[in-house]
Design an enzyme around this catalytic site. Structure first.
Site, PDB file in Angstrom:
ATOM      1  N   GLY A 222       6.598  -5.210  11.246  1.00 58.74           N
ATOM      2  CA  GLY A 222       6.245  -4.579   9.982  1.00 58.74           C
ATOM      3  C   GLY A 222       5.296  -3.423  10.191  1.00 58.74           C
TER       4      GLY A 222
ATOM      5  N   GLY B 116      -1.458  -0.021   9.174  1.00 56.29           N
ATOM      6  CA  GLY B 116      -1.372  -0.534  10.531  1.00 56.29           C
ATOM      7  C   GLY B 116       0.009  -1.048  10.858  1.00 56.29           C
TER       8      GLY B 116
ATOM      9  N   ASP C 148      -4.519  -6.916  -4.881  1.00 54.82           N
ATOM     10  CA  ASP C 148      -3.295  -6.173  -4.524  1.00 54.82           C
ATOM     11  C   ASP C 148      -2.090  -7.103  -4.402  1.00 54.82           C
ATOM     12  OD1 ASP C 148      -1.869  -3.877  -4.003  1.00 54.82           O
ATOM     13  OD2 ASP C 148      -2.323  -3.861  -1.862  1.00 54.82           O
TER      14      ASP C 148
END
Ligand code: ATP
Length: 603
Positions: A54, A59, A183
């Protein structure tokens, strides 16, 4: 939506996205780590890096295995040392997500599982000569975006309710430790791996985790609009972390997972955070009517109950998690869906008339109907109309302001001049296809673009906002009298595209070659180049600074030079009159207020 790349092994894969493509212009992306590299953590544990699974906005995530073990059942998340989000995430994990603590919480609350990840290890490493920070955590499976994509942007009703319960568990855990997540979204919810793993969803990405406020409600311009624009809570739009905000974010996601489209998505407002914020204020101020428009065949009862409850919470109030969960578990019982076993992502014949096979709002007629019903007076009354800053405009706006005052944001109510109101819709907003739009937080390219907004349609049949002064909205409005608020379009950590936007001070890297635009009004006509002190104010200084706008030019410059004496960095700012119909020569009248766009160039 997610910048997720494909795992080769257990977790269902998506195609790896080259790091460069998703590169944030404001954060450094990590150096690529070669498969087989061994990272040594602070406790001298060794981790073999596997394939990339991912790429986040900040990052890269690699499958990893403990040296000596075969399976890649851990992941390593790696970011350049200077980046803020992984620093925040790591500290959150270290302080609040030890396996022992999680187990204790589960025991105390009678939970068999909890979707709270934990940290296995952390450390620093040099990759291609660049210092990186890394954390190691358990590896999970697919994120929910995969299922949403497969199902035409919706999930089975029972699964939505089970996910709601599981995410409320995680929130309860985080909140009990003093933190909020801020989030939650499908891309940040991963299924467990292994036998029975698919019964539990895990909330990841704690890059925005922060302590929730326990005192007064004080908007923080440095944090305004943080999150993922579609779901950012009204409090987060003001930069205030609260527990109710986590619940609100969850609510917006639940609504979407049930197949409805959020009004600010339908109305293509995502490029302009302030418009989204206002749309949300209007939506939540009259949540009953708002939901009826989104679910014309009937509002799913737990959604109605939950959202109404959220709309009434005060900013300091601890949510009643049990009560919230009970709405969802009752609905599961009614649907005869057990709250156990693998989460089911196959969309079948609908179990409830509320969850229509064709998602409400997808037909043209429904979209038009929805736009008519949901358009809010606050939203349309409008940012655009207020872009012109002449005195006449201000007079004309007075009647609107009076009407809107009760529901206006603090920016609107308290700010003599709120540049946020002057943010023009980005041109892309008009041309984007319907459906999910990506947030665009880069500074707009030219002042001209910002000065030529389109006027929004006038409201029709809008749900009326609740006038009650003591609603959470009203509480939200009790804010310091900020007179200058920077445009959300200058979000310093903006990343385009349904992605997390972080506007913080954590990352020490220089923001060279960025252009920031600040829109505000000056109360004199002026067309000179001036030196302005631009400094992020500490609390007290900020209060002082907010008074600047109401002062005379001379007092303002005195204040500027005094702050210079205090060592504030001097930044050259170019002032350009963009609406300079001020006429200082008119006798007996003070010059009209020109609208001025300030472009700050950082070298
Ligand atoms: N523990 C994990 N196991 C498996 N996959 C993971 C794990 N953590 C993250 N991922 C995958 O990597 C993606 C990005 O992870 P994450 O959201 O933590 O990164 P980020 O850089 O913080 O991204 P964002 O842009 O959302 O802030 C996730 O959507 C998920 O698909």
């Amino acid at each position: 939506m997610p910048r997720v790349a494909k795992p080769k092994a257990a977790a269902p894969a998506k195609k790896a996205v080259p790091a460069k493509k998703t590169k944030s212009k404001l954060y450094k992306m990590p150096e690529k780590v070669k498969e087989g590299t061994v990272f040594t953590d602070l406790a001298k544990g060794q981790w073999r890096i596997g394939p990339s699974i991912g790429v986040g906005g900040f990052g890269e995530i690699y499958a990893a295995s403990k040296v000596g073990e075969k399976n890649y059942d851990a992941v390593v998340k790696c970011e350049p040392h200077g980046n803020g989000p992984l620093f925040v995430e790591m500290h959150f994990y270290l302080r609040n997500a030890k396996l022992e603590d999680i187990k204790q919480f589960m025991q105390k609350n009678g939970l068999k599982s909890l979707g709270m990840p934990y940290i296995l290890a952390n450390g620093s490493v040099e990759v291609n000569g660049e210092k990186h920070r890394f954390i190691v955590m358990p590896r999970y499976g697919s994120d929910l975006t995969k299922f949403l994509e497969q199902n035409g942007k919706r999930l089975p009703e029972g699964t939505v309710y089970r996910l709601a319960i599981q995410m409320l568990d995680v929130f309860q855990y985080m909140h009990s430790n003093g933190y909020v997540h801020a989030d939650l979204k499908a891309a940040n919810i991963l299924l467990g791996l292994g036998k029975g793993g698919a019964a539990q969803a895990y909330l990841v990405d704690f890059g925005l985790a922060s302590h929730f406020v326990t005192g007064d409600f004080k908007p923080d311009p440095k944090k305004m609009h943080n999150g993922t624009i579609e779901y950012t809570s009204r409090d987060a739009h003001l930069g205030v972390p609260t527990r109710r905000a986590d619940l609100e974010i969850l609510g917006y996601n639940l609504i979407e997972w049930l197949g409805a489209e959020l009004p600010w998505v339908t109305q293509k407002l995502l490029d302009v955070p302030l418009k989204v914020q206002k749309a949300k204020e209007a939506f939540m101020d009259n949540i009953g009517e708002s939901l009826k428009s989104l679910f014309p065949k009937g509002v799913p009862p737990p959604i109605g109950d939950f959202m109404k409850y959220v709309s009434k919470l005060t900013h300091k109030q601890e949510p009643d998690y049990d009560k919230c969960r009970s709405w969802f578990s009752s609905a599961l019982k009614q649907l005869k869906i057990p709250n156990s076993g693998d989460l089911d992502f196959k969309l079948k014949a609908q179990t409830s008339s509320n969850n229509n096979l064709s998602p409400p709002g997808t037909s043209k007629a429904a979209t038009a109907r929805k736009a008519r019903k949901i358009d809010s007076p606050v939203l349309n009354s409008s940012l655009d109309e207020e872009i012109s800053a002449s005195e006449e405009d201000e007079e004309e706006d007075k009647s609107y302001r009076k009407k809107a005052a009760k529901k206006a944001t603090p920016l609107k109510r308290n700010a003599k001049v709120s540049p946020l109101k002057r943010v023009a819709p980005a041109p892309a907003a008009e041309s984007s296809p319907p459906g999910r739009k990506r947030v665009k937080t880069e500074p707009k390219s030219t002042p001209k673009e910002r000065a030529t907004p389109k006027t929004s349609p006038k409201p029709k049949g809008t749900p009326k906002a609740s006038p009650k002064p003591q609603t959470p909205t009203a509480a939200r409005l009790k804010t310091p009298n900020a007179k200058i608020n920077f445009s959300p379009s200058i979000s310093l950590r903006g990343r385009p595209g349904g992605k997390t936007v972080i506007n913080d001070d954590l990352t020490p890297q220089p923001r060279s070659k960025k252009t920031y635009e600040f829109n505000f009004e000056l109360d004199v006509s002026m067309d000179a180049n001036v030196i302005v002190n631009v400094k992020r104010k500490k609390k007290e200084e900020q209060a002082k600074a907010t008074e600047v706008d109401s002062r005379t030019p001379s007092s303002r410059s005195a204040l500027a030079s005094s702050s210079n004496e205090q060592g504030s960095p001097v930044t050259r700012v170019n002032l350009r009159k963009v609406n300079g119909h001020g006429d200082s020569s008119t006798p007996g009248r003070s010059p009209r207020t020109p609208a001025v766009t300030v472009r700050k160039y950082q070298g």
